[in-house]
Design a protein around this motif. Structure first.
Motif, mmCIF file in Angstrom:
data_model
loop_
_atom_site.group_PDB
_atom_site.id
_atom_site.type_symbol
_atom_site.label_atom_id
_atom_site.label_comp_id
_atom_site.label_asym_id
_atom_site.label_seq_id
_atom_site.Cartn_x
_atom_site.Cartn_y
_atom_site.Cartn_z
ATOM 1 N N ALA A 168 0.835 -1.210 0.000
ATOM 2 C CA ALA A 168 0.000 0.000 0.000
ATOM 3 C C ALA A 168 0.867 1.257 0.000
ATOM 4 C CB ALA A 168 -0.927 -0.009 1.215
ATOM 5 N N ALA A 169 1.996 1.203 0.708
ATOM 6 C CA ALA A 169 2.892 2.361 0.739
ATOM 7 C C ALA A 169 3.457 2.645 -0.640
ATOM 8 C CB ALA A 169 4.024 2.114 1.734
ATOM 9 N N LEU A 170 3.802 1.581 -1.375
ATOM 10 C CA LEU A 170 4.328 1.753 -2.732
ATOM 11 C C LEU A 170 3.263 2.340 -3.650
ATOM 12 C CD1 LEU A 170 6.726 1.396 -4.594
ATOM 13 C CD2 LEU A 170 5.971 -0.949 -5.027
ATOM 14 N N ALA A 171 2.026 1.863 -3.494
ATOM 15 C CA ALA A 171 0.926 2.402 -4.304
ATOM 16 C C ALA A 171 0.699 3.883 -3.998
ATOM 17 C CB ALA A 171 -0.347 1.609 -4.048
ATOM 18 N N SER A 172 0.807 4.237 -2.727
ATOM 19 C CA SER A 172 0.652 5.643 -2.328
ATOM 20 C C SER A 172 1.787 6.489 -2.883
ATOM 21 C CB SER A 172 0.615 5.752 -0.805
ATOM 22 O OG SER A 172 0.584 7.097 -0.390
ATOM 23 N N LEU A 173 2.997 5.944 -2.833
ATOM 24 C CA LEU A 173 4.155 6.661 -3.361
ATOM 25 C C LEU A 173 3.983 6.920 -4.856
ATOM 26 C CD1 LEU A 173 6.824 7.621 -2.030
ATOM 27 C CD2 LEU A 173 7.902 5.585 -2.997
ATOM 28 N N GLU A 174 3.463 5.940 -5.562
ATOM 29 C CA GLU A 174 3.224 6.097 -6.993
ATOM 30 C C GLU A 174 2.100 7.104 -7.254
ATOM 31 O OE1 GLU A 174 2.423 2.107 -8.053
ATOM 32 O OE2 GLU A 174 4.540 1.496 -8.105
ATOM 33 N N TYR A 175 1.103 7.109 -6.385
ATOM 34 C CA TYR A 175 -0.026 8.039 -6.535
ATOM 35 C C TYR A 175 0.454 9.486 -6.465
ATOM 36 C CZ TYR A 175 -4.482 10.359 -5.477
ATOM 37 O OH TYR A 175 -5.577 11.202 -5.488
ATOM 38 N N TYR A 176 1.343 9.773 -5.525
ATOM 39 C CA TYR A 176 1.795 11.148 -5.339
ATOM 40 C C TYR A 176 3.033 11.494 -6.159
ATOM 41 C CZ TYR A 176 -1.468 11.360 -1.433
ATOM 42 O OH TYR A 176 -2.620 11.345 -0.667
ATOM 43 N N ARG A 177 3.964 10.553 -6.327
ATOM 44 C CA ARG A 177 5.253 10.880 -6.928
ATOM 45 C C ARG A 177 5.525 10.182 -8.249
ATOM 46 N NH1 ARG A 177 9.127 10.785 -1.514
ATOM 47 N NH2 ARG A 177 7.490 11.341 -0.018
ATOM 48 N N GLY A 178 4.595 9.330 -8.684
ATOM 49 C CA GLY A 178 4.766 8.633 -9.953
ATOM 50 C C GLY A 178 5.516 7.324 -9.807
ATOM 51 N N ILE A 179 5.502 6.534 -10.853
ATOM 52 C CA ILE A 179 6.182 5.235 -10.861
ATOM 53 C C ILE A 179 7.594 5.431 -11.392
ATOM 54 C CG2 ILE A 179 6.197 2.891 -11.770
ATOM 55 C CD1 ILE A 179 3.190 3.071 -12.028
ATOM 56 N N THR A 180 8.568 5.266 -10.524
ATOM 57 C CA THR A 180 9.971 5.429 -10.914
ATOM 58 C C THR A 180 10.780 4.286 -10.320
ATOM 59 O OG1 THR A 180 10.681 6.725 -8.990
ATOM 60 C CG2 THR A 180 9.638 7.942 -10.789
ATOM 61 N N ALA A 181 12.000 4.137 -10.837
ATOM 62 C CA ALA A 181 12.882 3.078 -10.347
ATOM 63 C C ALA A 181 13.380 3.359 -8.938
ATOM 64 C CB ALA A 181 14.071 2.909 -11.296
ATOM 65 N N GLU A 182 13.249 4.631 -8.488
ATOM 66 C CA GLU A 182 13.749 4.989 -7.157
ATOM 67 C C GLU A 182 12.753 4.720 -6.039
ATOM 68 O OE1 GLU A 182 13.899 7.090 -9.709
ATOM 69 O OE2 GLU A 182 16.036 7.356 -10.089
ATOM 70 N N ASN A 183 11.541 4.294 -6.373
ATOM 71 C CA ASN A 183 10.513 4.163 -5.346
ATOM 72 C C ASN A 183 10.895 3.154 -4.258
ATOM 73 O OD1 ASN A 183 8.872 6.113 -6.386
ATOM 74 N ND2 ASN A 183 7.456 4.708 -7.399
ATOM 75 N N ASP A 184 11.486 2.023 -4.677
ATOM 76 C CA ASP A 184 11.868 1.023 -3.682
ATOM 77 C C ASP A 184 12.925 1.570 -2.729
ATOM 78 O OD1 ASP A 184 10.179 -1.090 -4.391
ATOM 79 O OD2 ASP A 184 11.478 -1.630 -6.067
ATOM 80 N N SER A 185 13.898 2.300 -3.279
ATOM 81 C CA SER A 185 14.927 2.872 -2.415
ATOM 82 C C SER A 185 14.353 3.976 -1.532
ATOM 83 C CB SER A 185 16.075 3.427 -3.263
ATOM 84 O OG SER A 185 15.624 4.456 -4.121
ATOM 85 N N THR A 186 13.333 4.678 -2.035
ATOM 86 C CA THR A 186 12.673 5.700 -1.219
ATOM 87 C C THR A 186 12.003 5.075 -0.005
ATOM 88 O OG1 THR A 186 12.268 7.101 -3.150
ATOM 89 C CG2 THR A 186 10.918 7.514 -1.208
ATOM 90 N N LEU A 187 11.374 3.927 -0.214
ATOM 91 C CA LEU A 187 10.756 3.217 0.909
ATOM 92 C C LEU A 187 11.802 2.759 1.913
ATOM 93 C CD1 LEU A 187 8.010 1.045 -0.858
ATOM 94 C CD2 LEU A 187 7.727 3.218 0.335
#
Length: 489
Positions: A270-289
Motif C-alpha cells: 500500500a505504501a508503494l501504491a501511495s508513493l506512486e499516486y503522489y510521486r509517480g512510478i519510478t525506479a527509485e521508489n523502492d529505495s525511497t521506501l
C-alpha cells in the motif's frame, strides 16, 4: 515510449525509468517483485482520481487546494470578527434586549463577553490538538483530515444558524466545534504535506499550509468590512460552509501517506501504491521506501500510547530538545492572534472605523504577499537563520506599535506609526517566520513521535494564545491614561 517485449529477445534495462500517470495507463512499465526477477514485465498505471503521479505542478495545486479548504474554518472564522465587531456588538445586544434585558450589555460587560467569545476558540483547538495523535496514529492522516472537515462543516452550519436567529449561545458553541476540527486538521495537514511530498518540495508544500491560512484570514478581514458583508452576518458566516464541502470532496479520493502506511501499518504494498499516486512510478521508489524505514532505526516497533509518548518526550533528550525548540518558535509569534482579533477595534481609538478596517486589511495583505515571497526563499536559507532574524524584526515591530500608541498624547501624527508597525509585523510574520514556526517541529523528530511532539507543542502554544489574547482587549480598554479627544478622529 511503447516497447514490444518477447521472452528471449528484449530485456528491459533496470536503470531505465518510465513515468506513468493516470492518463498513460496503456504504457508499459515494470516493477520487480523481488531482486531476482529483473526480467518480469508488468503493465502498470497509477490508480486514483486526479493522481499527481509525479507531476510537481499538479501536486502543488492539490496541496494548495487541500490546505486552503482545511485552513479556511480557522483563518476565516477568526478574522471576520475583526472588521465586523461593531455589527456583532449590535446583534448580541439586540438579542439580550429581545429577551427582556432593556439595556443590553454595558461596555465593560461586552468587552469580557466578546473577548471570551473570540478566545473560546483556543479551548476547542486545544481539545482537538489533544485528539490529534489518536486520530493521526490510528486512523491515518487522510481520514483525520476527512473527519475534521466534516466537523468543520457542522460547525459552519451551526454558526450560520446562531447569527441568523440571534442566539449568541449557538454562535459560541459553533466556535468550539469549529475549533476542535481545526485542532485536528492543523496537525493532520502538516503531517500529510510532510509525508506525501518529495524532499525537494517538502518545505514549499508545508509553507503552503501557512500561506493559505494567511490568505483565508485576508479573505475574512476583507469580507468583514462594512463595505462588503460586515453588516450581513448570516451571509458573512455562511461563506465558510462551501470550503468545508470542498475539503471533504478533495480528501475523499486521496491516498494515505506512504510513510504512515509503511511505518505505522507495516503495509509495503500500500505504501508503494501511495508513493506512486503522489510521486509517480519510478525506479527509485523502492529505495525511497528503504530510506523511510531508516527513520525507525533504533526504535522498537511496539505501539506507544499517548501518555507513554508524552513521558518519553520529557525523558529522552533529543525529543525534549525538539519540544522546547518547537514551543519557543511558536512563542515568538504568539502576538499574531490578538492582532488578528482586535486590530480594527484597537485602531478605532485613534482612527475612524473605515481607516481602521482598511489598515487591518493592509496588515493582512502585507502578511499574505510576504508569504508568497517566502515560498521563494524558504529552501534557500537555513531555518535557524530565518527564524532568529525575522523573529527579531517581528518583536521590534510590536515595540514600535506600543511606542507609537504611548506617544500619541505627546505628538498626535505619530499615531500613523501604529499602522506602519502593523504592516511591518505582518510582513515579518508572513515571509517565513510564521510558517517555519508551525512546521519546524515535524522536521525535528522521527515518524514514531512526530504527531505526539507536534501536538504537545501546539497544545502549549494554544494555552499561551488563550491567556494572552483573552486579556489583551480588557487590558487595553481599562488602561489608566485615556486619550485626549483630539486624537480620536
Amino acid at each position: 515510449r511503447r516497447r514490444n517485449f518477447h521472452s528471449d529477445t528484449h530485456k528491459f534495462d533496470s536503470k531505465e525509468i518510465i513515468r506513468m500517470t493516470s492518463s498513460e495507463c496503456t504504457k508499459v512499465n515494470r516493477r520487480p517483485s523481488s531482486p531476482f526477477d529483473d526480467d518480469v514485465v508488468k503493465p502498470l498505471c497509477v490508480k486514483g482520481c486526479c493522481a499527481p503521479a509525479g507531476n510537481k505542478p499538479k501536486l502543488i495545486v492539490l496541496c494548495s487546494v487541500l490546505s486552503f479548504a482545511t485552513n479556511f474554518p480557522e483563518g476565516y472564522s477568526n478574522s471576520y470578527p475583526n472588521t465586523s465587531h461593531l455589527t456583532f456588538r449590535h446583534e448580541i445586544n439586540q438579542s439580550y434586549i429581545e429577551r427582556g434585558d432593556d439595556d443590553g450589555l454595558s461596555k465593560e460587560e461586552f468587552t469580557w463577553y466578546w473577548s471570551l467569545m473570540l478566545n473560546i476558540w483556543f479551548v476547542g483547538f486545544l481539545g482537538g490538538t489533544v485528539l490529534t495523535p489518536y486520530f493521526c496514529d490510528n486512523l491515518g492522516r487522510k481520514r483525520s483530515l476527512l473527519i475534521s472537515n466534516c466537523i468543520a462543516l457542522f460547525g459552519a452550519i451551526l454558526c450560520f444558524l446562531g447569527v441568523t436567529f440571534r442566539i449568541p449561545e449557538i454562535f459560541f458553541c459553533s466556535r468550539i466545534i469549529s475549533s476542535i476540527s481545526s485542532g485536528i486538521s492543523f496537525g493532520s495537514l502538516i503531517l500529510f504535506l510532510q509525508e506525501s511530498t518529495p524532499t525537494e518540495l517538502r518545505g514549499v508544500t508545508s509553507f503552503l499550509s501557512e500561506s493559505t491560512f494567511i490568505m483565508t484570514m485576508g479573505v475574512g478581514i476583507g469580507f468583514g468590512m462594512d463595505s462588503l458583508f460586515g453588516k450581513n452576518l448570516p451571509l458573512l458566516t455562511a461563506i465558510s460552509i462551501l470550503p468545508a464541502i470542498i475539503g471533504i470532496v478533495v480528501a475523499i479520493p486521496l491516498h494515505e501517506t506512504p510513510k504512515f502506511l509503511l511505518i505505522n501499518r507495516n503495509d509495503r504494498k500500500a505504501a508503494l501504491a501511495s508513493l506512486e499516486y503522489y510521486r509517480g512510478i519510478t525506479a527509485e521508489n523502492d529505495s525511497t521506501l528503504e530510506d523511510m524505514m531508516l527513520e525507525t532505526a533504533g526504535d522498537d516497533h511496539n505501539e506507544v500510547t499517548i501518555w507513554q509518548g508524552v513521558k518519553e518526550v520529557f525523558t529522552q533528550p533529543h525529543l525534549r530538545i525538539a519540544f522546547f525548540l518547537g514551543a519557543a518558535s511558536l512563542q515568538i509569534v504568539v502576538g499574531i492572534w490578538p492582532i488578528v482579533y482586535l486590530s480594527t477595534d484597537l485602531l478605532e481609538d485613534s482612527f475612524s472605523t473605515e481607516i481602521s478596517q482598511f489598515a487591518s486589511l493592509a496588515f493582512m495583505m502585507a502578511d499574505f504577499v510576504a508569504s508568497l515571497l517566502g515560498l521563494l526563499i524558504v529552501e534557500r536559507f537555513d531555518r535557524r537563520t530565518l527564524l532568529i532574524q525575522l523573529g527579531i524584526g517581528n518583536v521590534i515591530s510590536l515595540c514600535l506599535y506600543i511606542l507609537s500608541d504611548l506617544l500619541i498624547p505627546v505628538w498626535d501624527p505619530i499615531r500613523w506609526g501604529q499602522i506602519v508597525a502593523l504592516i511591518l509585523f505582518g510582513a515579518t510574520y508572513g515571509i517565513t517566520l510564521g510558517p517555519i514556526a508551525y512546521f519546524i517541529t515535524s522536521e525535528l523528530v522521527s515518524q514514531r513521535y512526530r504527531s505526539i511532539v507536534q501536538s504537545m507543542v501546539l497544545g502549549f502554544n494554544t494555552l499561551m494564545n488563550f491567556i494572552i489574547s483573552l486579556i489583551t482587549l480588557p487590558c487595553y480598554i481599562m488602561r489608566v491614561s485615556p486619550r485626549p479627544p483630539s486624537s480620536r478622529k
